[in-house]
Design a protein around this motif. Structure first.
Motif, PDB file in Angstrom:
ATOM      1  N   ASP A   1     -13.148  -6.147   0.890  1.00 38.28           N
ATOM      2  CA  ASP A   1     -12.104  -5.027   0.139  1.00 38.28           C
ATOM      3  C   ASP A   1     -11.085  -5.628  -0.255  1.00 38.28           C
ATOM      4  N   ALA A   2     -10.745  -4.731  -1.182  1.00 37.98           N
ATOM      5  CA  ALA A   2      -9.520  -4.707  -1.845  1.00 37.98           C
ATOM      6  C   ALA A   2      -8.188  -3.990  -1.174  1.00 37.98           C
ATOM      7  N   VAL A   3      -7.144  -4.487  -0.906  1.00 31.90           N
ATOM      8  CA  VAL A   3      -6.221  -3.872   0.208  1.00 31.90           C
ATOM      9  C   VAL A   3      -4.880  -3.363  -0.537  1.00 31.90           C
ATOM     10  N   PHE A   4      -4.642  -2.156  -0.444  1.00 28.07           N
ATOM     11  CA  PHE A   4      -3.615  -1.618  -1.319  1.00 28.07           C
ATOM     12  C   PHE A   4      -2.455  -1.137  -0.280  1.00 28.07           C
ATOM     13  N   ALA A   5      -1.283  -1.091  -0.875  1.00 28.74           N
ATOM     14  CA  ALA A   5       0.090  -0.588  -0.249  1.00 28.74           C
ATOM     15  C   ALA A   5       0.656   0.316  -1.188  1.00 28.74           C
ATOM     16  N   ASP A   6       1.087   1.596  -0.993  1.00 31.70           N
ATOM     17  CA  ASP A   6       1.572   2.500  -2.051  1.00 31.70           C
ATOM     18  C   ASP A   6       1.194   2.359  -3.426  1.00 31.70           C
ATOM     19  N   GLY A   7      -0.244   2.134  -3.733  1.00 33.77           N
ATOM     20  CA  GLY A   7      -0.758   2.010  -5.058  1.00 33.77           C
ATOM     21  C   GLY A   7      -0.680   0.706  -5.786  1.00 33.77           C
ATOM     22  N   SER A   8      -0.158  -0.290  -4.733  1.00 33.18           N
ATOM     23  CA  SER A   8      -0.316  -1.717  -5.263  1.00 33.18           C
ATOM     24  C   SER A   8      -1.214  -2.568  -4.800  1.00 33.18           C
ATOM     25  N   LEU A   9      -1.939  -3.187  -5.539  1.00 28.83           N
ATOM     26  CA  LEU A   9      -2.821  -4.131  -4.915  1.00 28.83           C
ATOM     27  C   LEU A   9      -2.409  -5.277  -4.205  1.00 28.83           C
ATOM     28  N   LEU A  10      -2.634  -5.614  -2.963  1.00 30.30           N
ATOM     29  CA  LEU A  10      -1.771  -6.558  -2.320  1.00 30.30           C
ATOM     30  C   LEU A  10      -2.843  -7.856  -2.280  1.00 30.30           C
ATOM     31  N   GLY A  11      -4.142  -7.514  -2.220  1.00 29.10           N
ATOM     32  CA  GLY A  11      -4.888  -8.929  -2.368  1.00 29.10           C
ATOM     33  C   GLY A  11      -6.286  -8.771  -1.629  1.00 29.10           C
ATOM     34  N   LEU A  12      -6.947  -9.465  -1.273  1.00 29.89           N
ATOM     35  CA  LEU A  12      -8.278  -9.115  -0.769  1.00 29.89           C
ATOM     36  C   LEU A  12      -8.558  -9.424   0.670  1.00 29.89           C
ATOM     37  N   GLY A  13      -9.529  -8.788   1.089  1.00 32.98           N
ATOM     38  CA  GLY A  13      -9.924  -9.128   2.633  1.00 32.98           C
ATOM     39  C   GLY A  13     -11.457  -9.680   2.473  1.00 32.98           C
ATOM     40  N   TYR A  14     -11.699 -10.914   2.472  1.00 31.54           N
ATOM     41  CA  TYR A  14     -12.982 -11.530   2.419  1.00 31.54           C
ATOM     42  C   TYR A  14     -13.035 -12.823   3.450  1.00 31.54           C
ATOM     43  N   ALA A  15     -14.253 -13.040   4.153  1.00 27.03           N
ATOM     44  CA  ALA A  15     -14.266 -14.102   5.086  1.00 27.03           C
ATOM     45  C   ALA A  15     -15.810 -14.425   5.083  1.00 27.03           C
ATOM     46  N   ASP A  16     -15.956 -15.638   5.034  1.00 27.47           N
ATOM     47  CA  ASP A  16     -17.197 -16.348   5.060  1.00 27.47           C
ATOM     48  C   ASP A  16     -16.992 -17.530   6.096  1.00 27.47           C
TER      49      ASP A  16
END
Length: 173
Positions: free
Chosen positions: A88-103
């Motif tokens: 997923d893409a992670v947001f706070a107050d409309g700003s893209l913070l980064g990604l959540g990804y794990a393998d």
């Protein structure tokens, strides 16, 4: 009279392009960086991802599932299909913070390191990359994310530049 027709045609083209780009809701991004620590320090990674922005409006805080994902690191490809959980893409107050990804389930860490992308790991406004290799030796790296311009926006920009060029040429002539 020719100037009026040109300006009318340019405005019509701009309206058409703006309407077409407003309908598209999938946003695409590229990212890159390098491992800053661990046995693979200096190894670069690149990738891309996309998500449907219809759920992530102004002031949105939360996660949006990715519709596409690709990461290349240490000669290996990581995709949506290889993720341990839905990325997923992670947001706070409309700003893209980064990604959540794990393998993190590689059967051979010497061949294919486990990787993770984490939004706001040490600070809320920073995205991080981490990996683990043989003997639990791993490291971290920073992540740079950049938006890929929508085709309609790029076409609109090119049409505007062409219009300015034509107008300047007519004034000289």
């Amino acid at each position: 009279m020719p100037d009026f027709r040109f300006h009318t045609a340019a405005l019509a083209l701009a309206a058409l392009l703006a309407t077409g780009s407003a309908v598209a809701t999938e946003l695409q991004f590229n990212f890159n960086g390098s491992a800053d620590s661990g046995p693979l320090a200096g190894e670069t990674f690149t990738g891309s991802f996309a998500y449907d922005d219809s759920g992530a409006g102004l002031g949105f805080s939360g996660d949006v599932l990715l519709s596409s994902f690709m990461l290349t690191f240490a000669g290996q490809a990581y995709t949506l299909a290889s993720a341990d959980a839905a990325p997923d893409a992670v947001f706070a107050d409309g700003s893209l913070l980064g990604l959540g990804y794990a393998d993190a389930d590689s059967p051979d860490l010497a061949l294919r390191p486990d990787v993770a992308l984490v939004a706001g790991y040490l600070a809320l406004d920073e995205a991080y990359f981490s990996y683990e290799g043989v003997g639990a030796a791993g490291g971290f790296g920073s992540l740079n994310i950049s938006a890929v311009p929508e085709p309609g926006s790029l076409a609109l920009l090119l049409a505007g530049v062409a219009g300015v060029g034509v107008a300047a040429r007519r004034r000289r002539g």
